[in-house]
Write a protein that holds these residues in place. Structure first.
Motif, PDB file in Angstrom:
ATOM      1  N   LEU A   1      -9.429  52.560-159.037  1.00  0.00           N
ATOM      2  CA  LEU A   1      -9.994  51.669-158.028  1.00  0.00           C
ATOM      3  C   LEU A   1      -8.951  50.852-157.287  1.00  0.00           C
ATOM      4  O   LEU A   1      -9.146  50.494-156.132  1.00  0.00           O
ATOM      5  CB  LEU A   1     -11.018  50.725-158.673  1.00  0.00           C
ATOM      6  CG  LEU A   1     -12.286  51.407-159.159  1.00  0.00           C
ATOM      7  CD1 LEU A   1     -13.224  50.386-159.771  1.00  0.00           C
ATOM      8  CD2 LEU A   1     -12.983  52.139-158.009  1.00  0.00           C
ATOM      9  N   GLN A   2      -7.851  50.555-157.946  1.00  0.00           N
ATOM     10  CA  GLN A   2      -6.852  49.778-157.229  1.00  0.00           C
ATOM     11  C   GLN A   2      -6.015  50.686-156.323  1.00  0.00           C
ATOM     12  O   GLN A   2      -5.347  50.218-155.415  1.00  0.00           O
ATOM     13  CB  GLN A   2      -5.991  48.937-158.156  1.00  0.00           C
ATOM     14  CG  GLN A   2      -4.825  49.602-158.811  1.00  0.00           C
ATOM     15  CD  GLN A   2      -3.929  48.567-159.491  1.00  0.00           C
ATOM     16  OE1 GLN A   2      -3.950  47.395-159.169  1.00  0.00           O
ATOM     17  NE2 GLN A   2      -3.135  49.013-160.435  1.00  0.00           N
TER      18      GLN A   2
ATOM     19  N   ALA B   1     -10.496  52.021-153.612  1.00  0.00           N
ATOM     20  CA  ALA B   1     -11.742  51.389-154.046  1.00  0.00           C
ATOM     21  C   ALA B   1     -12.954  52.229-153.687  1.00  0.00           C
ATOM     22  O   ALA B   1     -14.050  51.975-154.160  1.00  0.00           O
ATOM     23  CB  ALA B   1     -11.868  49.997-153.420  1.00  0.00           C
ATOM     24  N   ARG B   2     -12.768  53.246-152.841  1.00  0.00           N
ATOM     25  CA  ARG B   2     -13.892  54.069-152.430  1.00  0.00           C
ATOM     26  C   ARG B   2     -14.039  55.319-153.283  1.00  0.00           C
ATOM     27  O   ARG B   2     -14.931  56.136-153.026  1.00  0.00           O
ATOM     28  CB  ARG B   2     -13.732  54.463-150.961  1.00  0.00           C
ATOM     29  CG  ARG B   2     -14.058  53.307-150.012  1.00  0.00           C
ATOM     30  CD  ARG B   2     -13.593  53.584-148.593  1.00  0.00           C
ATOM     31  NE  ARG B   2     -14.167  54.767-148.009  1.00  0.00           N
ATOM     32  CZ  ARG B   2     -15.375  54.829-147.445  1.00  0.00           C
ATOM     33  NH1 ARG B   2     -16.124  53.757-147.416  1.00  0.00           N
ATOM     34  NH2 ARG B   2     -15.815  55.934-146.912  1.00  0.00           N
TER      35      ARG B   2
ATOM     36  N   ARG C   1     -16.423  43.874-162.629  1.00  0.00           N
ATOM     37  CA  ARG C   1     -16.598  42.970-161.492  1.00  0.00           C
ATOM     38  C   ARG C   1     -17.116  41.623-161.975  1.00  0.00           C
ATOM     39  O   ARG C   1     -16.597  40.569-161.595  1.00  0.00           O
ATOM     40  CB  ARG C   1     -17.585  43.568-160.484  1.00  0.00           C
ATOM     41  CG  ARG C   1     -16.917  44.470-159.466  1.00  0.00           C
ATOM     42  CD  ARG C   1     -17.796  44.656-158.246  1.00  0.00           C
ATOM     43  NE  ARG C   1     -18.628  45.848-158.337  1.00  0.00           N
ATOM     44  CZ  ARG C   1     -18.364  46.995-157.730  1.00  0.00           C
ATOM     45  NH1 ARG C   1     -17.283  47.100-156.994  1.00  0.00           N
ATOM     46  NH2 ARG C   1     -19.162  48.021-157.840  1.00  0.00           N
TER      47      ARG C   1
ATOM     48  N   ILE D   1     -12.013  42.766-161.752  1.00  0.00           N
ATOM     49  CA  ILE D   1     -11.962  43.141-160.341  1.00  0.00           C
ATOM     50  C   ILE D   1     -12.376  41.908-159.548  1.00  0.00           C
ATOM     51  O   ILE D   1     -13.519  41.495-159.589  1.00  0.00           O
ATOM     52  CB  ILE D   1     -12.932  44.305-160.024  1.00  0.00           C
ATOM     53  CG1 ILE D   1     -12.530  45.551-160.822  1.00  0.00           C
ATOM     54  CG2 ILE D   1     -12.940  44.606-158.530  1.00  0.00           C
ATOM     55  CD1 ILE D   1     -13.501  46.717-160.678  1.00  0.00           C
TER      56      ILE D   1
ATOM     57  N   ARG E   1     -12.087  41.382-156.157  1.00  0.00           N
ATOM     58  CA  ARG E   1     -12.809  41.774-154.955  1.00  0.00           C
ATOM     59  C   ARG E   1     -12.297  43.109-154.464  1.00  0.00           C
ATOM     60  O   ARG E   1     -11.330  43.643-154.994  1.00  0.00           O
ATOM     61  CB  ARG E   1     -12.657  40.710-153.864  1.00  0.00           C
ATOM     62  CG  ARG E   1     -11.209  40.370-153.565  1.00  0.00           C
ATOM     63  CD  ARG E   1     -11.113  39.034-152.843  1.00  0.00           C
ATOM     64  NE  ARG E   1      -9.713  38.756-152.541  1.00  0.00           N
ATOM     65  CZ  ARG E   1      -9.248  38.568-151.322  1.00  0.00           C
ATOM     66  NH1 ARG E   1     -10.048  38.581-150.296  1.00  0.00           N
ATOM     67  NH2 ARG E   1      -7.956  38.333-151.125  1.00  0.00           N
ATOM     68  N   GLU E   2     -12.969  43.637-153.463  1.00  0.00           N
ATOM     69  CA  GLU E   2     -12.532  44.891-152.860  1.00  0.00           C
ATOM     70  C   GLU E   2     -12.277  44.620-151.397  1.00  0.00           C
ATOM     71  O   GLU E   2     -13.143  44.072-150.707  1.00  0.00           O
ATOM     72  CB  GLU E   2     -13.613  45.969-153.046  1.00  0.00           C
ATOM     73  CG  GLU E   2     -13.488  46.656-154.402  1.00  0.00           C
ATOM     74  CD  GLU E   2     -14.765  46.673-155.176  1.00  0.00           C
ATOM     75  OE1 GLU E   2     -15.250  45.547-155.513  1.00  0.00           O
ATOM     76  OE2 GLU E   2     -15.290  47.753-155.446  1.00  0.00           O
TER      77      GLU E   2
ATOM     78  N   ARG F   1     -16.738  45.949-149.209  1.00  0.00           N
ATOM     79  CA  ARG F   1     -18.054  46.473-149.573  1.00  0.00           C
ATOM     80  C   ARG F   1     -19.167  45.953-148.675  1.00  0.00           C
ATOM     81  O   ARG F   1     -20.328  46.284-148.887  1.00  0.00           O
ATOM     82  CB  ARG F   1     -18.368  46.125-151.031  1.00  0.00           C
ATOM     83  CG  ARG F   1     -17.623  47.046-152.013  1.00  0.00           C
ATOM     84  CD  ARG F   1     -17.651  46.509-153.423  1.00  0.00           C
ATOM     85  NE  ARG F   1     -18.984  46.310-153.961  1.00  0.00           N
ATOM     86  CZ  ARG F   1     -19.736  47.280-154.488  1.00  0.00           C
ATOM     87  NH1 ARG F   1     -19.247  48.496-154.543  1.00  0.00           N
ATOM     88  NH2 ARG F   1     -20.919  47.031-154.970  1.00  0.00           N
TER      89      ARG F   1
ATOM     90  N   GLU G   1      -8.635  51.158-148.770  1.00  0.00           N
ATOM     91  CA  GLU G   1      -9.501  50.144-149.355  1.00  0.00           C
ATOM     92  C   GLU G   1      -9.192  50.098-150.840  1.00  0.00           C
ATOM     93  O   GLU G   1      -9.209  51.131-151.506  1.00  0.00           O
ATOM     94  CB  GLU G   1     -10.971  50.505-149.108  1.00  0.00           C
ATOM     95  CG  GLU G   1     -11.454  49.994-147.756  1.00  0.00           C
ATOM     96  CD  GLU G   1     -12.101  51.063-146.935  1.00  0.00           C
ATOM     97  OE1 GLU G   1     -11.408  52.069-146.636  1.00  0.00           O
ATOM     98  OE2 GLU G   1     -13.282  50.909-146.587  1.00  0.00           O
TER      99      GLU G   1
ATOM    100  N   ALA H   1      -9.245  47.848-154.755  1.00  0.00           N
ATOM    101  CA  ALA H   1      -9.781  46.799-155.617  1.00  0.00           C
ATOM    102  C   ALA H   1      -8.647  45.837-155.945  1.00  0.00           C
ATOM    103  O   ALA H   1      -7.556  46.257-156.305  1.00  0.00           O
ATOM    104  CB  ALA H   1     -10.340  47.417-156.890  1.00  0.00           C
TER     105      ALA H   1
END
Lengths: 157, 157
Positions: free
Chosen positions: A17-18, A21-22, A47, A52, A54-55, B22, B55, B57
């Motif tokens: 994700l880092q 994030a998609r 989250r 996490i 934020r994104e 998001r 994008e 995280a």
DNA sequence: GGTGAAAAGATCATCCT
DNA sequence: AGGATGATCTTTTCACC
């Protein structure tokens, strides 16, 4: 923020994700050996736990016309709490300041600043430093290259 | 990277996405006065044009046990292209280096480094500086506070 | 740039181990 | 408790206007 109960699976998910994030839960699951639903649940937990934060979308400074980056070391006149806090607020309010660290050593603050051009940076130094009697001294380094633009944190000790 | 044809609508969309990637197209549309589909199309264009680089995280350093942040100024022995490129590669490969800028002035590189503790930073300095004959000198500042942790770029001149 | 249907993904309850 | 399965809702995607 505490309790980082993160197992290998969590770390693997965070790593995906880092980077992006998609990435969909199914792909992550395939990579780490988990079902999509399980991945989603873990992401939700991560989250909520604040692991996490934020994104965000990372924008291209070049595409936005912000071609220049500077690293500025700032030394304050007197290190009183009021002075430091005032500068902190000023920094947070200024859009050209991309990053700011309050540090030990000769300097008090290290700033990473992005500007459209030199004129933009001059305007910045004026409003930020010359118009501020609490700033004793500042040293500017022009970034010739952003070798690494930090967003990824080391996940393994 | 070129073509910065960004109108007010694009800027407004980017502003939403760099705060929270998001945010759904419908919300953005309501805010900027566009249909969800139109917003999606613009986002797709912005991604393809490279204005949105990616994008990601944003993870909490604290939650990951990375409680310490350092700003390190590095001065190289000789500024030959080979030496600089070698160091660049080393930096890119090291997970503890969050950011690196190649700059003008006294220092050659400015690094932002995150570590679990002092021992971690010592290990870092060893593998990065002491074991590298091309590093002449480095100055460490410990970050007492991350006043601003840069992700948002100024969208308006 | 707007509209509406189809596809894809996330979310939730439930069951299984 | 943590992980898999399937129904349902949301969001994106894409054809068309």
């Amino acid at each position: 923020m505490h309790t980082p109960d993160l197992d290998r699976l969590d770390v693997a998910i965070l790593s995906c994700l880092q980077a992006d994030a998609r990435t969909i839960a199914e792909s992550i699951g395939a990579k780490v050996g988990l079902s999509a639903a399980a991945v989603q649940r873990r992401i939700k937990r991560l989250r909520e736990a604040g692991v996490i934060e934020r994104e965000v979308a990372v924008l291209s400074p070049q595409a936005l016309g912000l071609t220049m980056t500077f690293v500025v070391m700032v030394e304050m006149e007197r290190e009183s709490l009021a002075v430091l806090d005032g500068f902190r607020r000023q920094v947070l309010a200024d859009d050209n300041v991309q990053q700011c660290y309050y540090v030990t050593g000769n300097a008090d603050f290290v700033l990473v600043v992005t500007c459209r051009d030199m004129a933009g940076f001059e305007a910045f130094t004026r409003r930020m430093f010359f118009d501020n009697p609490n700033v004793r001294h500042f040293t500017t380094s022009v970034a010739m290259d952003r070798v690494k633009t930090g967003l990824t944190l080391p996940l393994e000790p």
